[in-house]
Design a protein around this motif. Structure first.
Motif, mmCIF file in Angstrom:
data_model
loop_
_atom_site.group_PDB
_atom_site.id
_atom_site.type_symbol
_atom_site.label_atom_id
_atom_site.label_comp_id
_atom_site.label_asym_id
_atom_site.label_seq_id
_atom_site.Cartn_x
_atom_site.Cartn_y
_atom_site.Cartn_z
ATOM 1 N N SER A 1 -5.548 21.762 -8.476
ATOM 2 C CA SER A 1 -6.829 21.375 -7.878
ATOM 3 C C SER A 1 -6.752 21.471 -6.359
ATOM 4 N N ARG A 2 -7.906 21.518 -5.745
ATOM 5 C CA ARG A 2 -8.006 21.551 -4.286
ATOM 6 C C ARG A 2 -8.862 20.384 -3.829
ATOM 7 N N VAL A 3 -8.429 19.724 -2.770
ATOM 8 C CA VAL A 3 -9.172 18.571 -2.262
ATOM 9 C C VAL A 3 -9.497 18.770 -0.783
ATOM 10 N N PRO A 4 -10.694 18.357 -0.343
ATOM 11 C CA PRO A 4 -11.034 18.426 1.080
ATOM 12 C C PRO A 4 -10.162 17.442 1.858
ATOM 13 N N THR A 5 -9.573 17.882 2.945
ATOM 14 C CA THR A 5 -8.703 17.022 3.742
ATOM 15 C C THR A 5 -8.900 17.251 5.236
ATOM 16 N N GLY A 6 -8.507 16.237 5.982
ATOM 17 C CA GLY A 6 -8.415 16.337 7.429
ATOM 18 C C GLY A 6 -6.974 16.088 7.834
ATOM 19 N N LYS A 7 -6.701 16.229 9.108
ATOM 20 C CA LYS A 7 -5.330 16.129 9.595
ATOM 21 C C LYS A 7 -5.110 14.848 10.391
ATOM 22 N N ILE A 8 -3.934 14.268 10.258
ATOM 23 C CA ILE A 8 -3.464 13.280 11.222
ATOM 24 C C ILE A 8 -2.627 14.046 12.227
ATOM 25 N N THR A 9 -3.085 14.067 13.457
ATOM 26 C CA THR A 9 -2.439 14.836 14.517
ATOM 27 C C THR A 9 -1.497 13.953 15.311
ATOM 28 N N ALA A 10 -0.422 14.530 15.798
ATOM 29 C CA ALA A 10 0.518 13.814 16.653
ATOM 30 C C ALA A 10 0.931 14.738 17.801
ATOM 31 N N GLY A 11 1.630 14.162 18.780
ATOM 32 C CA GLY A 11 2.155 14.969 19.870
ATOM 33 C C GLY A 11 1.148 15.367 20.924
#
Length: 224
Positions: free
Chosen positions: A80-90
């Protein structure tokens, strides 16, 4: 697969790590499991931002089901595929004058993606759940574990929408770290700004909280 001590990050994470409804039973600080799952609350529903001493500014609520944050897609182990966002660092927060698209570009170009998560709202606040990036280095995993999340909200068609989540040293809406038990993660409208606040950054120094009634007509943009 990458590893930091006993922490691993799967190339293809389980679908159950990306729930469609809140799996939480209490306000939960950002947590990284030894298996590479990432989950917790980005902001408490009732907490006032620690950087505003003259009024109580609480986390905004999405009117688009976080469409401006869930711009990516993650392939799961079951196909399956799920909509996601990113947790960004740095990196640091985007400038307060940035538009929604400029803010998104800032995080894409100046930091690195440490985790992919889905997000939503529950009785406790704004939650997220997902997986570490399999490309994360041990140093990056350690940085993510030590850095609470901070949201970035920008004005989109008259409403403040979350466009990014950033790992920071001091969040605007800190969630005290308690013993996180298995019961905290099961299988299973807040105010925005008072006055003409243009931007709210989570990584602000603490100030005294004061009660105030927010005005919705003057909302612009928030970094949380």
């Amino acid at each position: 697969t990458t590893a930091a001590a006993s922490i691993t990050a799967p190339d293809v994470p389980p679908a159950e790590w990306f729930p469609r409804v809140s799996p939480f039973t209490e306000p939960t600080p950002m947590t990284v499991t030894n298996e590479g799952q990432v989950y917790g609350h980005l902001a408490d529903r009732t907490s006032c931002h620690i950087g505003f001493g003259d009024r109580c500014v609480t986390a905004p609520m999405s009117q688009t089901n976080y469409a401006w944050f869930l711009l990516g897609e993650t392939l799961c182990a079951d196909g399956s595929r799920v909509p996601t966002g990113k947790i960004t660092a740095g990196t640091g927060h985007a400038p307060g004058s940035a538009t929604a698209m400029e803010a998104i570009a800032h995080y894409d170009n100046s930091g690195y993606a440490a985790a992919d998560v889905t997000v939503g709202e529950d009785e406790f606040g704004i939650w997220c759940s997902g997986a570490l990036r399999s490309t994360a280095t041990p140093a990056q995993i350690r940085e993510l574990m030590a850095s609470p999340p901070s949201g970035d909200w920008r004005a989109v068609k008259g409403n403040l929408e979350m466009v990014a989540a950033l790992a920071v040293n001091v969040p605007g809406f800190p969630i005290p770290r308690r013993s996180v038990t298995a019961s905290a993660f099961t299988q299973a409208h807040v105010s925005i700004v008072e006055g003409a606040v243009q931007n709210l950054v989570a990584a602000l120094p603490p100030t005294q909280r004061r009660k105030a009634v927010p005005k919705l007509d003057d909302r612009r943009a928030l970094n949380l």
